[in-house]
Scaffold this active site. Sequence first.
Site, PDB file in Angstrom:
ATOM      1  N   SER A 137       0.844  -1.194   0.000  1.00  0.00           N
ATOM      2  CA  SER A 137       0.000   0.000   0.000  1.00  0.00           C
ATOM      3  C   SER A 137       0.873   1.235   0.000  1.00  0.00           C
ATOM      4  O   SER A 137       2.001   1.216   0.532  1.00  0.00           O
ATOM      5  CB  SER A 137      -0.889   0.011   1.257  1.00  0.00           C
ATOM      6  OG  SER A 137      -1.523   1.263   1.428  1.00  0.00           O
ATOM      7  N   TYR A 197      -2.453  -1.006  10.114  1.00  0.00           N
ATOM      8  CA  TYR A 197      -2.417  -1.396   8.703  1.00  0.00           C
ATOM      9  C   TYR A 197      -1.159  -0.851   8.034  1.00  0.00           C
ATOM     10  O   TYR A 197      -0.425  -1.595   7.352  1.00  0.00           O
ATOM     11  CB  TYR A 197      -3.658  -0.861   8.001  1.00  0.00           C
ATOM     12  CG  TYR A 197      -3.686  -1.056   6.505  1.00  0.00           C
ATOM     13  CD1 TYR A 197      -3.948  -2.297   5.954  1.00  0.00           C
ATOM     14  CD2 TYR A 197      -3.456   0.018   5.641  1.00  0.00           C
ATOM     15  CE1 TYR A 197      -3.981  -2.481   4.575  1.00  0.00           C
ATOM     16  CE2 TYR A 197      -3.494  -0.146   4.264  1.00  0.00           C
ATOM     17  CZ  TYR A 197      -3.757  -1.404   3.738  1.00  0.00           C
ATOM     18  OH  TYR A 197      -3.772  -1.565   2.384  1.00  0.00           O
ATOM     19  N   ALA A 198      -0.871   0.440   8.222  1.00  0.00           N
ATOM     20  CA  ALA A 198       0.287   1.048   7.580  1.00  0.00           C
ATOM     21  C   ALA A 198       1.579   0.391   8.054  1.00  0.00           C
ATOM     22  O   ALA A 198       2.481   0.106   7.258  1.00  0.00           O
ATOM     23  CB  ALA A 198       0.308   2.543   7.860  1.00  0.00           C
ATOM     24  N   ALA A 199       1.678   0.149   9.364  1.00  0.00           N
ATOM     25  CA  ALA A 199       2.883  -0.484   9.900  1.00  0.00           C
ATOM     26  C   ALA A 199       3.065  -1.890   9.332  1.00  0.00           C
ATOM     27  O   ALA A 199       4.185  -2.313   9.014  1.00  0.00           O
ATOM     28  CB  ALA A 199       2.815  -0.523  11.422  1.00  0.00           C
ATOM     29  N   SER A 200       1.953  -2.619   9.198  1.00  0.00           N
ATOM     30  CA  SER A 200       2.061  -3.980   8.666  1.00  0.00           C
ATOM     31  C   SER A 200       2.496  -3.982   7.208  1.00  0.00           C
ATOM     32  O   SER A 200       3.255  -4.858   6.773  1.00  0.00           O
ATOM     33  CB  SER A 200       0.730  -4.722   8.825  1.00  0.00           C
ATOM     34  OG  SER A 200      -0.251  -4.259   7.915  1.00  0.00           O
ATOM     35  N   LYS A 201       2.046  -3.011   6.438  1.00  0.00           N
ATOM     36  CA  LYS A 201       2.437  -2.959   5.036  1.00  0.00           C
ATOM     37  C   LYS A 201       3.908  -2.556   4.887  1.00  0.00           C
ATOM     38  O   LYS A 201       4.601  -3.023   3.967  1.00  0.00           O
ATOM     39  CB  LYS A 201       1.527  -2.001   4.272  1.00  0.00           C
ATOM     40  CG  LYS A 201       0.102  -2.518   4.106  1.00  0.00           C
ATOM     41  CD  LYS A 201       0.036  -3.829   3.338  1.00  0.00           C
ATOM     42  CE  LYS A 201      -1.385  -4.228   2.994  1.00  0.00           C
ATOM     43  NZ  LYS A 201      -1.458  -5.488   2.230  1.00  0.00           N
TER      44      LYS A 201
END
Length: 245
Positions: A131, A144-148
């Site tokens: 992402s 979500y951002a950290a996981s991506k």
Amino acid sequence: MSDTAMHGRVALVTGAASGIGAAVVARLRADGATVATLDQVASDGGQASAIADLRSAEAVTAAIGQLRAAVGPFDALVHCAGICPAGGTLAHDDAVWLDVYSVNVLGALRVIRLVVPDMRGRDGSIVLVSSINARFATPGLAAYAASKAALEELARTAALEFAADGIRVNTIAPASVDTPMLQASFARAADPAGARHANVQRHPLGRLGTPADAAELALFLASPRSSWITGAVFPLDGGAGVTRR
């Protein structure tokens, strides 16, 4: 592109029931691939399908074994599956963060572990869907951002580790693609139509992306056409990454 590059090659697509995953399945098949699909709900469009929750290594192992028995060893993986819970940095307890990482990072790793042995010596290709939020601060989507971001680093490291086996690993980083996940985020807003309009304005090309846009890039990266590309992150963002607004 011609319709022959994936002829005779077998691809696994995760998150195949809708959105980008479903479009990737259709595009790979149109280009001649044999496609197996994996999702946590029933998916169609491929020559074989299986259901598994990426949180469970046992379920993923069983499902991929079932698919391999149906279509043969895998030449390509396009990993589209993921979850995106809304919430800022302090909004969730450890359980939510661990759940997001279990699906978005370890879920990818669980699949990769199972398909890499197939790909050795077969010019294998792994394509992971990340992402734009992996490289921009993203208030309201912290986990979500950290996981991506973690997924992209996994891809870069895997690209180096697997290069000697002739396996390529690349990542697609979309901005706002008009999928059920994005539509659900608009629906949570006080003014859904206004939220959609504001989001469109963040993209200099003046529109949201489509699943077909993502599928076209995924096809290129999964196919032998991209045989000298590995370890790369490809923005698919309508110009949003040029000037985040």
